[in-house]
Scaffold this motif. Sequence first.
Motif, PDB file in Angstrom:
ATOM      1  N   ARG A 284       0.829  -1.232   0.000  1.00 14.15           N
ATOM      2  CA  ARG A 284       0.000   0.000   0.000  1.00 14.15           C
ATOM      3  C   ARG A 284       0.851   1.265   0.000  1.00 14.15           C
ATOM      4  N   ARG A 285       2.111   1.167   0.469  1.00 14.34           N
ATOM      5  CA  ARG A 285       2.998   2.343   0.496  1.00 14.34           C
ATOM      6  C   ARG A 285       3.634   2.616  -0.866  1.00 14.34           C
ATOM      7  N   ALA A 286       3.465   1.662  -1.784  1.00 14.02           N
ATOM      8  CA  ALA A 286       4.260   1.711  -3.019  1.00 14.02           C
ATOM      9  C   ALA A 286       3.693   2.646  -4.081  1.00 14.02           C
ATOM     10  N   ASP A 287       4.574   3.507  -4.601  1.00 11.79           N
ATOM     11  CA  ASP A 287       4.219   4.258  -5.814  1.00 11.79           C
ATOM     12  C   ASP A 287       4.386   3.331  -7.018  1.00 11.79           C
ATOM     13  N   ILE A 288       5.398   2.456  -6.910  1.00  9.97           N
ATOM     14  CA  ILE A 288       5.622   1.432  -7.949  1.00  9.97           C
ATOM     15  C   ILE A 288       5.570   0.083  -7.233  1.00  9.97           C
ATOM     16  N   LEU A 289       4.643  -0.753  -7.636  1.00  8.81           N
ATOM     17  CA  LEU A 289       4.498  -2.071  -7.010  1.00  8.81           C
ATOM     18  C   LEU A 289       4.837  -3.129  -8.060  1.00  8.81           C
ATOM     19  N   ILE A 290       5.846  -3.934  -7.755  1.00  8.05           N
ATOM     20  CA  ILE A 290       6.269  -4.976  -8.705  1.00  8.05           C
ATOM     21  C   ILE A 290       6.085  -6.319  -8.020  1.00  8.05           C
ATOM     22  N   SER A 291       5.374  -7.221  -8.669  1.00  8.58           N
ATOM     23  CA  SER A 291       5.173  -8.535  -8.046  1.00  8.58           C
ATOM     24  C   SER A 291       5.784  -9.637  -8.895  1.00  8.58           C
ATOM     25  N   ALA A 292       6.621 -10.439  -8.254  1.00 10.20           N
ATOM     26  CA  ALA A 292       7.244 -11.603  -8.913  1.00 10.20           C
ATOM     27  C   ALA A 292       7.278 -12.744  -7.899  1.00 10.20           C
ATOM     28  N   ALA A 293       6.080 -13.095  -7.411  1.00 11.15           N
ATOM     29  CA  ALA A 293       5.992 -14.154  -6.402  1.00 11.15           C
ATOM     30  C   ALA A 293       5.616 -15.494  -7.026  1.00 11.15           C
TER      31      ALA A 293
END
Length: 281
Positions: free
Chosen positions: A197-206
């Motif tokens: 929620r804090r992210a301006d840029i959220l990258i997901s690689a899970a």
Amino acid sequence: MSAVVMDGKALAAKIKEQVRLRVEQMERKPGMAMVLVGENSAAQVYETGKQRDCRQCGIYYETYRLPEDVPQKELLDVIGFLNEREGIDGILIQFPLPGHLDDRAVQMAIRPDKDVDCVHPSNVGDLTLGVDCFWPCTPAGVMRLLAEYGVDPAFKNCTMVGRSNIVGKPQAMLLLRHDCTVTVCHTKTPDLAAECRRADILISAAGHVGLISADMVKEGAVVIDVAVNRDTEGRLCGDVDYKTVAQKAAYITPVPGGVGPVTRAVLMENTLTAALRRGKE
Ligand code: NAP
């Protein structure tokens, strides 16, 4: 609000066309070799894609298929042979390797100047130190997508979900190099939702279907989905709940058609760069 869709296919086509035009001017064409160990259907799909990319760009391409139980020495011999091959500028090994093979020995066997996906420890070190080197294709593809859509990582908070050696860690390094403030999350992160929620840029690689829901995304964030998963109906999807997150984000990558094609295009670009550096014009 509905997010701008970051079109990886269009960017990949642009990058590959630039590579093709440059290769066209070269007397000796760049060459790439891919080494596949064992029968892996996903790897076969990647292989077909790479072959097609190379053909489109005018890059010479070879595949080396080795059996699942290949002895370590035989694999190292193939890499040693490719290291010396004049016509080969880029060597790509399909990881993960079967358990009896030593990943690190294999990574160290690749000549650093042919290591177009940045797996050799000396290249990984250079990446961390901020020294010029090949950037690993997937994190580099993400940086290209950000640049293409005018997203400057400086003065922004990024949350990177995943800390693998091929995506999360190098991605964090590249973002740091671009003055981003990066938080790297993993399965032992105490409050993943709060970090996201804090992210301006959220990258997901899970690699976890549905991991990122809309309530974990800041309004107006840039959301990059690196993951390639299959949903319960067998369709390709990422980690992000695309439909709901797209209503909240400013930019979003689709799966498929986002990071994947750009990753492949960067591989073509890295192979061209390797050939140019080796003075093959
Ligand atoms: P990986 O080695 O399995 O790493 C996954 C990372 O995600 C790990 O650090 C893991 O944490 C973290 N993670 C997993 N589930 C989580 C959860 N529920 N909450 C928080 N963190 C979680 O995978 P990878 O090789 O980096 O690949 C990741 C995904 O990207 C896969 O879907 C893969 O197919 C895709 N991929 C796509 C491309 C492309 O070009 N588009 C390229 C490479 C990979 P721990 O470290 O604690 O286990």
